[in-house]
Write a protein that holds these residues in place. Sequence first.
Motif, PDB file in Angstrom:
ATOM      1  N   TYR A  93       0.848  -1.186   0.000  1.00 14.54           N
ATOM      2  CA  TYR A  93       0.000   0.000   0.000  1.00 14.54           C
ATOM      3  C   TYR A  93       0.884   1.236   0.000  1.00 14.54           C
ATOM      4  CZ  TYR A  93      -3.808  -3.112   1.312  1.00 14.54           C
ATOM      5  OH  TYR A  93      -4.741  -4.117   1.321  1.00 14.54           O
ATOM      6  N   VAL A  95       0.649   5.301   0.600  1.00 11.29           N
ATOM      7  CA  VAL A  95      -0.194   6.373   1.121  1.00 11.29           C
ATOM      8  C   VAL A  95       0.602   7.669   0.997  1.00 11.29           C
ATOM      9  CG1 VAL A  95      -1.451   7.259   3.111  1.00 11.29           C
ATOM     10  CG2 VAL A  95      -1.330   4.786   2.711  1.00 11.29           C
ATOM     11  N   HIS A 126      -4.360  13.980  -0.574  1.00  8.81           N
ATOM     12  CA  HIS A 126      -4.164  12.677   0.063  1.00  8.81           C
ATOM     13  C   HIS A 126      -4.573  11.595  -0.937  1.00  8.81           C
ATOM     14  CE1 HIS A 126      -3.841   9.871   3.421  1.00  8.81           C
ATOM     15  NE2 HIS A 126      -4.899   9.275   2.906  1.00  8.81           N
ATOM     16  N   GLY A 128      -4.050   7.285  -2.046  1.00  9.61           N
ATOM     17  CA  GLY A 128      -3.573   5.954  -1.689  1.00  9.61           C
ATOM     18  C   GLY A 128      -3.735   4.998  -2.846  1.00  9.61           C
TER      19      GLY A 128
END
Length: 189
Positions: A93, A95, A126, A128
């Motif tokens: 992941y 981010v 932001h 992800g």
Amino acid sequence: MASQQTPNYKLSRWAGTDRIMMEDFNRDNAAIDAALKGNAEAVAAETAAREAADTALGKKAGLQLIQTLTLATGSDYASAEINIDWSQWAEVYVVFQLEYKGSMKSYNLYFLPNDDYLVRTAYSTHVGAVFHPLFNENLYIEGTTFSGSAITAGTLYKDITGIGLSLTASSGKTAVISSGTTVKFYGRK
């Protein structure tokens, strides 16, 4: 017959005048064999218990932080080196948190060296994404942003060297990366 014994396992120790007897050797070999077997069983039991605990912890741990990058400030471009062994992860992941000053129109976030986009022409600060190396660094980059957009590239995971960020300012304005801009990588086994 041995006139002395070792302090720990009571094995035979002979003085110069002792008569050496086969029974002494057989008894000593049996004691050594039993001690070695006991040690091997204890090591095997400890190893099994540790592996079981590691497995249980791995199931509880979920995502594990692999790396945190803090991008350089004061410019409309920054890059940083990535140190990930993709073959160790089923999923990775990413981010991203952007902090900037000025009037930003959009930005691009991409893997280096081939400028493989994670996010292209983005506006949110932001972002992800999740990637699926599936313990194989020889797979091509493939993933999905948290908002559902597909990410594919003609680059193998093992060939990723870093991450780059470029800002585009609004017409006639400036935009620069400021303190607090980070990229965090989490892995799931």
